[in-house]
Write a protein that holds these residues in place. Structure first.
Motif, PDB file in Angstrom:
ATOM      1  N   ASN A 146      97.447  26.124 -47.125  1.00  0.00           N
ATOM      2  CA  ASN A 146      98.294  24.944 -47.343  1.00  0.00           C
ATOM      3  C   ASN A 146      98.019  24.298 -48.696  1.00  0.00           C
ATOM      4  O   ASN A 146      98.920  23.736 -49.324  1.00  0.00           O
ATOM      5  N   GLN A 147      96.773  24.396 -49.184  1.00  0.00           N
ATOM      6  CA  GLN A 147      96.441  23.834 -50.490  1.00  0.00           C
ATOM      7  C   GLN A 147      97.149  24.604 -51.600  1.00  0.00           C
ATOM      8  O   GLN A 147      97.657  24.013 -52.551  1.00  0.00           O
ATOM      9  N   ILE A 148      97.183  25.916 -51.473  1.00  0.00           N
ATOM     10  CA  ILE A 148      97.861  26.751 -52.474  1.00  0.00           C
ATOM     11  C   ILE A 148      99.362  26.473 -52.469  1.00  0.00           C
ATOM     12  O   ILE A 148     100.000  26.394 -53.522  1.00  0.00           O
ATOM     13  N   LEU A 149      99.923  26.312 -51.277  1.00  0.00           N
ATOM     14  CA  LEU A 149     101.364  26.136 -51.132  1.00  0.00           C
ATOM     15  C   LEU A 149     101.826  24.710 -51.401  1.00  0.00           C
ATOM     16  O   LEU A 149     103.023  24.457 -51.561  1.00  0.00           O
ATOM     17  N   GLY A 150     100.890  23.778 -51.442  1.00  0.00           N
ATOM     18  CA  GLY A 150     101.246  22.387 -51.712  1.00  0.00           C
ATOM     19  C   GLY A 150     101.907  21.691 -50.532  1.00  0.00           C
ATOM     20  O   GLY A 150     102.789  20.850 -50.719  1.00  0.00           O
ATOM     21  N   ILE A 161     106.431  41.445 -38.480  1.00  0.00           N
ATOM     22  CA  ILE A 161     106.258  41.259 -39.919  1.00  0.00           C
ATOM     23  C   ILE A 161     104.826  41.649 -40.261  1.00  0.00           C
ATOM     24  O   ILE A 161     103.876  41.103 -39.683  1.00  0.00           O
ATOM     25  N   THR A 162     104.662  42.587 -41.187  1.00  0.00           N
ATOM     26  CA  THR A 162     103.322  43.078 -41.502  1.00  0.00           C
ATOM     27  C   THR A 162     102.962  42.992 -42.990  1.00  0.00           C
ATOM     28  O   THR A 162     101.784  43.089 -43.337  1.00  0.00           O
ATOM     29  N   ASP A 163     103.941  42.828 -43.852  1.00  0.00           N
ATOM     30  CA  ASP A 163     103.633  42.709 -45.273  1.00  0.00           C
ATOM     31  C   ASP A 163     102.982  41.349 -45.540  1.00  0.00           C
ATOM     32  O   ASP A 163     103.482  40.319 -45.069  1.00  0.00           O
ATOM     33  N   PRO A 164     101.866  41.321 -46.284  1.00  0.00           N
ATOM     34  CA  PRO A 164     101.145  40.059 -46.502  1.00  0.00           C
ATOM     35  C   PRO A 164     102.000  38.946 -47.103  1.00  0.00           C
ATOM     36  O   PRO A 164     101.918  37.787 -46.672  1.00  0.00           O
ATOM     37  N   VAL A 165     102.825  39.274 -48.088  1.00  0.00           N
ATOM     38  CA  VAL A 165     103.650  38.256 -48.722  1.00  0.00           C
ATOM     39  C   VAL A 165     104.782  37.830 -47.795  1.00  0.00           C
ATOM     40  O   VAL A 165     105.122  36.641 -47.714  1.00  0.00           O
ATOM     41  N   ASP A 166     105.355  38.780 -47.077  1.00  0.00           N
ATOM     42  CA  ASP A 166     106.420  38.437 -46.126  1.00  0.00           C
ATOM     43  C   ASP A 166     105.906  37.494 -45.045  1.00  0.00           C
ATOM     44  O   ASP A 166     106.634  36.608 -44.585  1.00  0.00           O
ATOM     45  N   ILE A 167     104.647  37.695 -44.632  1.00  0.00           N
ATOM     46  CA  ILE A 167     104.048  36.811 -43.619  1.00  0.00           C
ATOM     47  C   ILE A 167     103.975  35.387 -44.144  1.00  0.00           C
ATOM     48  O   ILE A 167     104.372  34.433 -43.470  1.00  0.00           O
ATOM     49  N   ILE A 168     103.475  35.241 -45.370  1.00  0.00           N
ATOM     50  CA  ILE A 168     103.372  33.903 -45.970  1.00  0.00           C
ATOM     51  C   ILE A 168     104.751  33.295 -46.179  1.00  0.00           C
ATOM     52  O   ILE A 168     104.987  32.119 -45.886  1.00  0.00           O
ATOM     53  N   ARG A 169     105.685  34.100 -46.661  1.00  0.00           N
ATOM     54  CA  ARG A 169     107.036  33.591 -46.912  1.00  0.00           C
ATOM     55  C   ARG A 169     107.682  33.095 -45.617  1.00  0.00           C
ATOM     56  O   ARG A 169     108.306  32.033 -45.584  1.00  0.00           O
ATOM     57  N   ASP A 170     107.524  33.874 -44.542  1.00  0.00           N
ATOM     58  CA  ASP A 170     108.131  33.496 -43.268  1.00  0.00           C
ATOM     59  C   ASP A 170     107.611  32.146 -42.784  1.00  0.00           C
ATOM     60  O   ASP A 170     108.365  31.338 -42.246  1.00  0.00           O
ATOM     61  N   ASN A 172     102.697  34.958 -53.524  1.00  0.00           N
ATOM     62  CA  ASN A 172     101.826  36.090 -53.809  1.00  0.00           C
ATOM     63  C   ASN A 172     100.375  35.661 -53.950  1.00  0.00           C
ATOM     64  O   ASN A 172      99.466  36.328 -53.443  1.00  0.00           O
ATOM     65  N   SER A 173     100.163  34.569 -54.641  1.00  0.00           N
ATOM     66  CA  SER A 173      98.810  34.050 -54.812  1.00  0.00           C
ATOM     67  C   SER A 173      98.198  33.675 -53.467  1.00  0.00           C
ATOM     68  O   SER A 173      97.031  33.967 -53.184  1.00  0.00           O
ATOM     69  N   CYS A 174      98.996  33.031 -52.618  1.00  0.00           N
ATOM     70  CA  CYS A 174      98.529  32.622 -51.293  1.00  0.00           C
ATOM     71  C   CYS A 174      98.171  33.835 -50.445  1.00  0.00           C
ATOM     72  O   CYS A 174      97.134  33.853 -49.770  1.00  0.00           O
ATOM     73  N   ALA A 175      99.014  34.854 -50.472  1.00  0.00           N
ATOM     74  CA  ALA A 175      98.762  36.062 -49.677  1.00  0.00           C
ATOM     75  C   ALA A 175      97.463  36.735 -50.105  1.00  0.00           C
ATOM     76  O   ALA A 175      96.678  37.202 -49.263  1.00  0.00           O
ATOM     77  N   LYS A 176      97.224  36.779 -51.413  1.00  0.00           N
ATOM     78  CA  LYS A 176      96.011  37.423 -51.931  1.00  0.00           C
ATOM     79  C   LYS A 176      94.759  36.667 -51.494  1.00  0.00           C
ATOM     80  O   LYS A 176      93.778  37.260 -51.030  1.00  0.00           O
ATOM     81  N   GLU A 177      94.791  35.344 -51.629  1.00  0.00           N
ATOM     82  CA  GLU A 177      93.605  34.559 -51.259  1.00  0.00           C
ATOM     83  C   GLU A 177      93.394  34.546 -49.750  1.00  0.00           C
ATOM     84  O   GLU A 177      92.251  34.560 -49.265  1.00  0.00           O
ATOM     85  N   ARG A 178      94.481  34.537 -48.997  1.00  0.00           N
ATOM     86  CA  ARG A 178      94.367  34.556 -47.531  1.00  0.00           C
ATOM     87  C   ARG A 178      93.700  35.840 -47.056  1.00  0.00           C
ATOM     88  O   ARG A 178      92.854  35.829 -46.160  1.00  0.00           O
TER      89      ARG A 178
END
Length: 240
Positions: free
Chosen positions: A37-41, A63-72, A87-93
């Motif tokens: 949530n900090q990354i996403l603001g 949904i299995t793609d890391p970025v798609d999970i965050i986007r959803d 993308n940044s959020c998915a990587k750090e997560r």
């Protein structure tokens, strides 16, 4: 060949939840990266609501793609969040959850092994997406369990009754012979009891992350522990 004492044991297995039961990101001060949530603001309340209450697709493996999970999750709150931030959020997560599973809190593995040495099988039932559980294989936690049932691989999630049945079947133990230990999220304590298991609330991490929920969830069970090392004494009382 079964030991003589096995014929007199009321319980044959202990089934656990994973996050906020055996480990918790909020209790690992050295975990890399920032909270999502900090990354996403966005606020932690908004993130938690979307993460736990509005994201069945990630938890059941649709949904299995890391970025798609965050986007959803994120776009249900703010669809203007950029792809770079996603993308940044998915990587750090990914980094954080891998660290979380590879660095369980002190005493957790020892408590689990003590339960196994006491003659009980160990099972795990967890609502997770594929990124949250990516670090499971090779972790010390994974070596403690006879079976681990993850929602993202099974298509069921707590409180679906099928996910508890899958675990007891793979343990080759009747649900009535299982103790279920969890923090109570996703109505897991009520659902596990309906499935035939004996539900036990653990507030070891919940007391710090959401103390207001402890009393509320305590009302749904007959047993409440505050540390995992209380499980064997509780089993001794129940067996007696």
């Amino acid at each position: 060949m079964p030991l003589l004492k096995d014929f007199f044991m009321k319980y044959k297995a202990v089934v656990f939840d994973l996050f906020t039961t055996l480990t918790s990101l909020r209790h690992l001060k050295d975990a890399p990266g920032r909270f999502s949530n900090q990354i996403l603001g966005i606020s932690s309340e908004e993130w938690s609501d979307a993460l736990f209450n509005r994201s069945r697709e990630r938890l059941t493996g649709l949904i299995t793609d890391p970025v798609d999970i965050i986007r959803d999750i994120a776009w249900k709150i703010d669809p203007s969040i950029s792809e770079d931030i996603l993308n940044s959020c998915a990587k750090e997560r990914r980094l954080r959850f891998n660290y979380c599973l590879k660095h369980p809190p002190a005493g957790v593995v020892e408590s689990l092994l003590a339960i196994r040495e006491g003659g009980y099988k160990l099972g795990l039932v967890s609502n997770v997406d594929v990124i949250e559980v990516e670090g499971w294989k090779g972790s010390d936690l994974s070596t403690c369990f006879d079976t681990a049932v993850f929602s993202c691989y099974e298509g069921y999630m707590k409180p679906d009754p099928e996910i508890f049945g899958l675990c007891s079947t793979r343990l080759d133990v009747a649900p009535q012979d299982c103790l279920y230990v969890g923090d109570g999220g996703n109505e897991e304590l009520i659902a596990s009891a309906k499935a035939g298991m004996t539900a036990v609330l653990t507030s070891q991490f919940l007391q710090d992350t959401a103390p207001e929920k402890v009393m509320e969830r305590e009302k749904t069970v007959n047993h409440h522990i505050r540390n995992l090392d209380e499980i064997l004494p509780l089993l001794g009382q129940l067996e007696g």
